[in-house]
Design an enzyme around this catalytic site. Structure first.
Site, PDB file in Angstrom:
ATOM      1  CE  LYS A  62      -0.840 -10.693 -11.863  1.00 22.42           C
ATOM      2  NZ  LYS A  62       0.246 -10.275 -12.639  1.00 22.42           N
ATOM      3  CB  THR A 121       1.775  -7.020 -21.909  1.00 17.47           C
ATOM      4  OG1 THR A 121       1.130  -6.969 -21.656  1.00 17.47           O
ATOM      5  CG2 THR A 121       3.137  -7.883 -20.946  1.00 17.47           C
ATOM      6  CB  SER A 136      -2.877  -1.210 -16.402  1.00 17.02           C
ATOM      7  OG  SER A 136      -3.234  -2.131 -17.171  1.00 17.02           O
ATOM      8  CG  HIS A 161      -2.413  -1.023   1.274  1.00 20.39           C
ATOM      9  ND1 HIS A 161      -2.651  -1.583   2.285  1.00 20.39           N
ATOM     10  CD2 HIS A 161      -2.114  -2.192   0.029  1.00 20.39           C
ATOM     11  CE1 HIS A 161      -3.695  -2.654   1.326  1.00 20.39           C
ATOM     12  NE2 HIS A 161      -3.241  -2.244   1.088  1.00 20.39           N
ATOM     13  CG  HIS A 162       5.008   1.988  -1.918  1.00 11.46           C
ATOM     14  ND1 HIS A 162       4.150   0.359  -2.592  1.00 11.46           N
ATOM     15  CD2 HIS A 162       5.330   2.290  -2.706  1.00 11.46           C
ATOM     16  CE1 HIS A 162       5.242   0.560  -3.620  1.00 11.46           C
ATOM     17  NE2 HIS A 162       5.611   2.149  -3.286  1.00 11.46           N
ATOM     18  CG  ASN A 211      -2.254 -10.868 -24.882  1.00 15.34           C
ATOM     19  OD1 ASN A 211      -1.191 -10.018 -24.765  1.00 15.34           O
ATOM     20  ND2 ASN A 211      -3.261 -10.115 -25.338  1.00 15.34           N
TER      21      ASN A 211
HETATM   22  N1  GLU Z   1      -1.376  -8.685 -15.364  1.00 17.64           N
HETATM   23  C1  GLU Z   1      -0.630  -8.038 -16.375  1.00 17.64           C
HETATM   24  C2  GLU Z   1       0.994  -8.091 -15.516  1.00 17.64           C
HETATM   25  O1  GLU Z   1       1.168  -9.106 -14.766  1.00 17.64           O
HETATM   26  C3  GLU Z   1      -0.448  -6.958 -16.142  1.00 17.64           C
HETATM   27  C4  GLU Z   1      -1.544  -6.412 -14.718  1.00 17.64           C
HETATM   28  C5  GLU Z   1      -1.751  -4.756 -14.804  1.00 17.64           C
HETATM   29  O2  GLU Z   1      -2.132  -4.703 -16.461  1.00 17.64           O
HETATM   30  O3  GLU Z   1      -2.043  -4.206 -13.836  1.00 17.64           O
HETATM   31  O4  GLU Z   1       1.408  -7.479 -14.953  1.00 17.64           O
END
Ligand code: GLU
Length: 472
Positions: free
Chosen positions: A108, A196, A364, A66-67, A235
């Site tokens: 996550k 990515t 993102s 949470h930083h 992907n």
């Molecule tokens: N799941 C992707 C990752 O491992 C993207 C995470 C995101 O966009 O928040 O970095």
């Protein structure tokens, strides 16, 4: 004892952090605070199947740090999902965001299911219920925690998540920013799907552009002619392979869970992807050799190996057999701590996950900014810029008496689209972070790029705590 219990992604990540902390003078209490997960939410929920039977599914959302808020990270649907895995992936998100200077803490989530066993209706019910569970505990929101796609999820799931979140928060003007990786129609951003893989391409391109590093590996500078093996054609793997081959590299091997393809003359990635979609695998693909035990492909001869599937792929069992000179970690955690030590001893360069796959979270971040501002990038200035360039070209033509061709004019006048800006921001992020990391590696006189990446990330996270006066 099963293999799963012996291996812990979270312990592995913590080990990498410890390796980096040796080069820093952090208060032990601060280091421990940074390493631990701030909040762990595990829940069970029912799924009613079409035949009237019920199953209980287990979901997670783990907020590692949470930083900085909101926390950020994908949602994974896979049979391998368990607390250790999600903790490890959440921790990696924290260090990844810090390294590429994206202002989020790490998180996550996941559901322990094999997504291939469920139809679309079931997937929708699972995803909406999962989202409702997060809403109940305030584990989602544009200022709190912002999920995204990961292994087994994509734009479709993100659309269900945002729709569910908005239904529960109709008064929240920033509700679209509660999740990223959405379809464009749901206020996603142009370029997120391939982000990515695009970032993996930029990262590998930077690594092979550094002359003394390539010399030390016995490789030429540049991507042209480099032989690459990719693990995973989902992907991330598909877009990585696509951009790397478009830049002149040769994809000589592709490994999937149900078999691989080996072809030294180079694989046509578009043809292979189309074949995979139609046939659910590579068996019977017209060119190259089908490799049944695809894990073996990781040890075939090549210059660059790109694991783009899951964690725990290169372990102490197969690390010594790896022939690649460079490993580009497009997946999260593909190389274990023990394996990396063997690889480094053998002179292999490992471009770490926390850097190489950061393109997803970087774009993102742009999507989240777009959602908060409720305007797409380039919308305000595009026409203004075009007009300005048109006048500038006219002035140059008048002053020189020469005329630009129509093609030249079109190229120079074209204003930036949202996609152009996303690509530019992503490239800038990946280029800067690579050279920051490589410089730190050289300054500290260490071999491991990963340790250098963790040093930079730890320094940035530590400052957030120290500036609050929490730790000395
Ligand atoms: N799941 C992707 C990752 O491992 C993207 C995470 C995101 O966009 O928040 O970095």
């Amino acid at each position: 004892m099963s293999k799963k219990i012996e291996y812990s992604l979270f312990d592995d990540v913590s080990g990498f952090v410890d390796d980096a902390a040796k080069h820093l003078d952090l208060h032990p209490g601060l280091l421990d605070q940074i390493k631990q997960c701030n909040s762990i939410y595990k829940f069970n929920f029912p799924l009613r199947n079409d035949d009237g039977t019920y199953e209980t599914l287990t979901g997670y959302r783990i907020q590692h740090s949470h930083h900085k808020l909101p926390v950020k990270g994908g949602i994974r649907y896979s049979e391998h999902v368990d607390e250790e895995e999600v903790k490890g992936l959440a921790a990696l998100m924290t260090y990844k965001c810090a390294l590429v200077n994206v202002p989020f803490g790490g998180a996550k989530g996941g559901v322990s299911i094999d997504p291939l066993k469920y139809n679309e209706g079931q997937m929708e019910r699972i995803t909406r219920r999962y989202t409702a569970e997060l809403i109940k505990k305030k584990f989602i929101g544009p200022a709190i925690d912002v999920p995204a796609p990961d292994y087994g999820t994509g734009a479709r799931e993100m659309a269900w998540i945002v729709d569910t979140f908005e239904a529960f928060n109709p008064e929240l003007i920033n509700a679209k920013g509660a999740v990223t990786g959405k379809p464009l129609s749901q206020h996603g951003i142009d370029g997120r799907t391939e982000a990515t893989g695009q970032g993996v391409f930029f990262g590998i391109r930077e690594a092979v552009s550094v002359e003394d590093d390539m010399q030390a590996l016995g490789l030429t500078v540049g991507l042209k002619g480099k032989r690459i093996i990719i693990q995973g054609l989902g992907n991330v793997g598909y877009y990585s392979a696509k951009y790397l081959s478009e830049a002149g590299a040769k994809i000589v091997g592709v490994a999937e869970w149900n078999g691989g393809i080996w072809d030294e003359s180079g694989i046509d990635i578009e043809a292979l992807k189309t074949y995979q979609i139609e046939n659910k695998g590579f068996k019977g693909f017209k060119k190259g050799e089908f490799i049944k035990n695809s894990k073996e492909l990781l040890t075939y001869p090549c210059d660059i190996l790109v694991p783009a599937a899951l964690e725990n792929q290169i372990t102490k069992e197969n690390a010594a057999q790896i022939q690649a000179k460079i490993i580009g970690e497009a997946a999260n955690g593909p190389v274990t701590n023990e394996a990396e030590k063997i690889l480094l001893k053998n002179g292999v360069m490992v471009i770490p996950d926390m850097y190489l796959n950061a393109g997803g979270v970087t774009v993102s971040y742009f999507e989240w900014l777009k959602n908060l501002s409720r305007v797409s990038f380039g919308k305000l200035e595009k026409r203004y810029d075009m007009e300005k360039y048109r006048k500038l070209l006219g002035t140059i033509e008048n002053a020189t008496g020469e005329r630009f061709t129509d093609d030249e004019k079109d190229g120079l006048i074209k204003g930036a689209s949202e996609r152009d800006l996303v690509l530019s921001g992503l490239e800038e992020t990946m280029v800067t972070a690579y050279h920051d990391m490589n410089r730190t590696r050289k300054e500290k006189g260490i071999q491991s790029l990963r340790t250098a990446g963790f040093i930079l990330a730890l320094q940035r996270i530590a400052i957030s705590y120290m500036d609050l006066g929490i730790f000395p």
